[in-house]
Enzyme design. Structure first.
Site, PDB file in Angstrom:
ATOM      1  CB  THR A 170      36.345  -7.603 -14.507  1.00 55.32           C
ATOM      2  OG1 THR A 170      35.947  -8.618 -13.598  1.00 55.32           O
ATOM      3  CG2 THR A 170      35.799  -7.924 -15.894  1.00 55.32           C
ATOM      4  CE  LYS A 212      33.485 -10.847 -14.519  1.00 54.72           C
ATOM      5  NZ  LYS A 212      33.180 -10.923 -13.134  1.00 54.72           N
ATOM      6  CE  LYS A 236      34.607  -3.168 -14.808  1.00 53.10           C
ATOM      7  NZ  LYS A 236      35.572  -3.984 -14.160  1.00 53.10           N
TER       8      LYS A 236
HETATM    9  P1  NAP Z   1      34.817  -1.375  -5.597  1.00 53.70           P
HETATM   10  O1  NAP Z   1      34.149  -1.774  -4.344  1.00 53.70           O
HETATM   11  O2  NAP Z   1      34.309  -0.192  -6.349  1.00 53.70           O
HETATM   12  O3  NAP Z   1      36.383  -1.189  -5.257  1.00 53.70           O
HETATM   13  C1  NAP Z   1      37.288  -0.738  -6.233  1.00 53.70           C
HETATM   14  C2  NAP Z   1      38.666  -0.728  -5.620  1.00 53.70           C
HETATM   15  O4  NAP Z   1      39.605  -0.284  -6.601  1.00 53.70           O
HETATM   16  C3  NAP Z   1      38.798   0.243  -4.450  1.00 53.70           C
HETATM   17  O5  NAP Z   1      39.720  -0.312  -3.548  1.00 53.70           O
HETATM   18  C4  NAP Z   1      39.369   1.491  -5.130  1.00 53.70           C
HETATM   19  O6  NAP Z   1      40.029   2.361  -4.248  1.00 53.70           O
HETATM   20  C5  NAP Z   1      40.334   0.830  -6.079  1.00 53.70           C
HETATM   21  N1  NAP Z   1      40.734   1.686  -7.188  1.00 53.70           N
HETATM   22  C6  NAP Z   1      39.992   2.032  -8.275  1.00 53.70           C
HETATM   23  N2  NAP Z   1      40.717   2.807  -9.107  1.00 53.70           N
HETATM   24  C7  NAP Z   1      41.955   2.928  -8.558  1.00 53.70           C
HETATM   25  C8  NAP Z   1      43.135   3.595  -8.946  1.00 53.70           C
HETATM   26  N3  NAP Z   1      43.212   4.276 -10.099  1.00 53.70           N
HETATM   27  N4  NAP Z   1      44.205   3.519  -8.126  1.00 53.70           N
HETATM   28  C9  NAP Z   1      44.139   2.817  -6.967  1.00 53.70           C
HETATM   29  N5  NAP Z   1      43.050   2.153  -6.547  1.00 53.70           N
HETATM   30  C10 NAP Z   1      41.963   2.216  -7.331  1.00 53.70           C
HETATM   31  O7  NAP Z   1      34.832  -2.550  -6.669  1.00 53.70           O
HETATM   32  P2  NAP Z   1      34.701  -4.120  -6.431  1.00 53.70           P
HETATM   33  O8  NAP Z   1      33.262  -4.470  -6.457  1.00 53.70           O
HETATM   34  O9  NAP Z   1      35.559  -4.536  -5.299  1.00 53.70           O
HETATM   35  O10 NAP Z   1      35.299  -4.648  -7.833  1.00 53.70           O
HETATM   36  C11 NAP Z   1      36.681  -4.763  -8.063  1.00 53.70           C
HETATM   37  C12 NAP Z   1      36.892  -5.523  -9.368  1.00 53.70           C
HETATM   38  O11 NAP Z   1      36.266  -6.809  -9.272  1.00 53.70           O
HETATM   39  C13 NAP Z   1      36.274  -4.836 -10.594  1.00 53.70           C
HETATM   40  O12 NAP Z   1      37.083  -5.028 -11.720  1.00 53.70           O
HETATM   41  C14 NAP Z   1      34.923  -5.549 -10.731  1.00 53.70           C
HETATM   42  O13 NAP Z   1      34.433  -5.498 -12.068  1.00 53.70           O
HETATM   43  C15 NAP Z   1      35.305  -6.950 -10.312  1.00 53.70           C
HETATM   44  N6  NAP Z   1      34.181  -7.771  -9.818  1.00 53.70           N
HETATM   45  C16 NAP Z   1      33.255  -7.263  -8.951  1.00 53.70           C
HETATM   46  C17 NAP Z   1      32.199  -8.056  -8.512  1.00 53.70           C
HETATM   47  C18 NAP Z   1      31.133  -7.537  -7.553  1.00 53.70           C
HETATM   48  O14 NAP Z   1      30.112  -8.216  -7.377  1.00 53.70           O
HETATM   49  N7  NAP Z   1      31.339  -6.403  -6.886  1.00 53.70           N
HETATM   50  C19 NAP Z   1      32.111  -9.388  -8.949  1.00 53.70           C
HETATM   51  C20 NAP Z   1      33.079  -9.894  -9.796  1.00 53.70           C
HETATM   52  C21 NAP Z   1      34.104  -9.077 -10.231  1.00 53.70           C
HETATM   53  P3  NAP Z   1      39.171   3.447  -3.396  1.00 53.70           P
HETATM   54  O15 NAP Z   1      38.695   2.713  -2.198  1.00 53.70           O
HETATM   55  O16 NAP Z   1      40.127   4.536  -3.097  1.00 53.70           O
HETATM   56  O17 NAP Z   1      38.049   3.915  -4.294  1.00 53.70           O
END
Ligand code: NAP
Length: 300
Positions: free
Chosen positions: A103, A178, A246
């Protein structure tokens, strides 16, 4: 490229967080060959156990990939894993496709797509809704922007991760959709919190009150699934408040650029900014009720 319905294809999957790890597992289980990259390298181990190959950089993961999928945190992070020093674009071939499922900002999405187009690489923005549960079950809602023919060729892959998959327009339209989703949710969370504070202050039976309003025009997912958190004052995950903030800021920035006032979203963003500042950013977004309950004198 091969038809992804019938043939296993080479996919690079970048970002194995809460969402990405579960989504990548569905692609492996369907028989595709995955090279995976995660900044914290050990997080790739469960995927390796399923048969994925671990790459040391996004560029290495994207070598030989017909499709690159990214799902990382925010706009600068997608920029880095795609266009950075060792980003996927360094090794992506003309004719390959990047699907960004994070997102992020619609404008940054368009900027990345324009850079990729110079290399003959097509991009789809395909943010998701449905939470970690939807990622695990493969039932996400996926809102897609980008070229129609590219969308159609990628649909069989997206169907492995989601249930409701809609092309909403050209590149960036997925992220705008979104932003709409997150803006609507902001108002609903805040209104449900206020309704619960009103009922609690009046001292009425909130279980009965919830049952009554859930059957009428005020019914919503938030009311059915999060009002109880707000009544109890306990906010287990869920969806992190800092991630919703965010997303709201993405929506507010896009609105500002177009001169569209969104006072409700701006107000909720202010509440969430205070919650994050006070250390509640990792709690479920239903903790908007924390601010509302305090203002009503229900909590100290
Ligand atoms: P998360 O568990 O915090 O995982 C974030 C991922 O991004 C991790 O693999 C992290 O690596 C990687 N990352 C972040 N910054 C980076 C960078 N500069 N370079 C390389 N890798 C990087 O987040 P998530 O919940 O999976 O969410 C991911 C996306 O989906 C976001 O945009 C979020 O808004 C969206 N989303 C989430 C949900 C939800 O319910 N969680 C629902 C819908 C949409 P590390 O492991 O090294 O930190």
């Amino acid at each position: 490229m091969n038809n992804p319905i019938n043939d296993p294809i080479n996919i690079a999957f970048i970002g194995l967080g809460t969402m990405g790890a579960a989504m990548a597992a569905h692609l492996i289980k369907a028989g595709h060959q995955l090279k995976v990259y995660n900044r914290t390298l050990e997080k790739a181990q469960p995927l390796e156990a399923l048969g994925a190959i671990r790459a040391a950089t996004p560029a290495e993961a994207a070598q030989d990939a017909e499709v690159v999928i990214t799902i990382v945190s925010d706009s600068p992070d997608v920029w880095e894993v795609v266009l950075g020093e060792v980003g996927a674009a360094k090794s992506m071939k003309s004719g390959s496709v990047l699907i960004d499922m994070s997102t992020i900002s619609p404008q940054v999405t368009k900027d990345i797509a324009a850079k990729l187009a110079e290399k003959g690489v097509q991009m789809l923005d395909a943010p998701v809704s449905g939470g970690s549960e939807g990622a695990q079950k493969g039932t996400l809602s996926i809102m897609v922007g980008g070229d129609k023919a590219t969308f159609e060729s990628m649909l069989p892959l997206l169907e492995l991760m989601g249930k409701t998959i809609i092309r909403v327009g050209e590149i960036g339209a997925g992220q705008v959709t979104k932003a709409i989703n997150q803006t609507i949710l902001a108002g609903v969370y805040a209104s449900v919190a206020e309704g619960m504070a009103l009922g609690l202050s009046a001292g009425i039976d909130m279980e009965a009150a919830l049952k009554a309003v859930s059957g009428g025009a005020a019914a919503s997912w938030v009311l059915s699934n999060r009002a109880n958190n707000m009544i109890k004052g306990d906010y287990p995950l869920g969806f992190r408040t800092r991630l919703h903030l965010k997303d709201l800021n993405i929506a507010l920035d896009a609105a500002k650029a177009m001169g569209v006032p969104m006072p409700v979203a701006a107000f909720v963003a202010q509440l969430e900014t205070g919650l994050v500042k006070r250390g509640y950013g990792e709690e479920d977004v239903s903790n908007i009720a924390r601010a509302v309950r305090q203002a009503a004198g229900l909590d100290s």
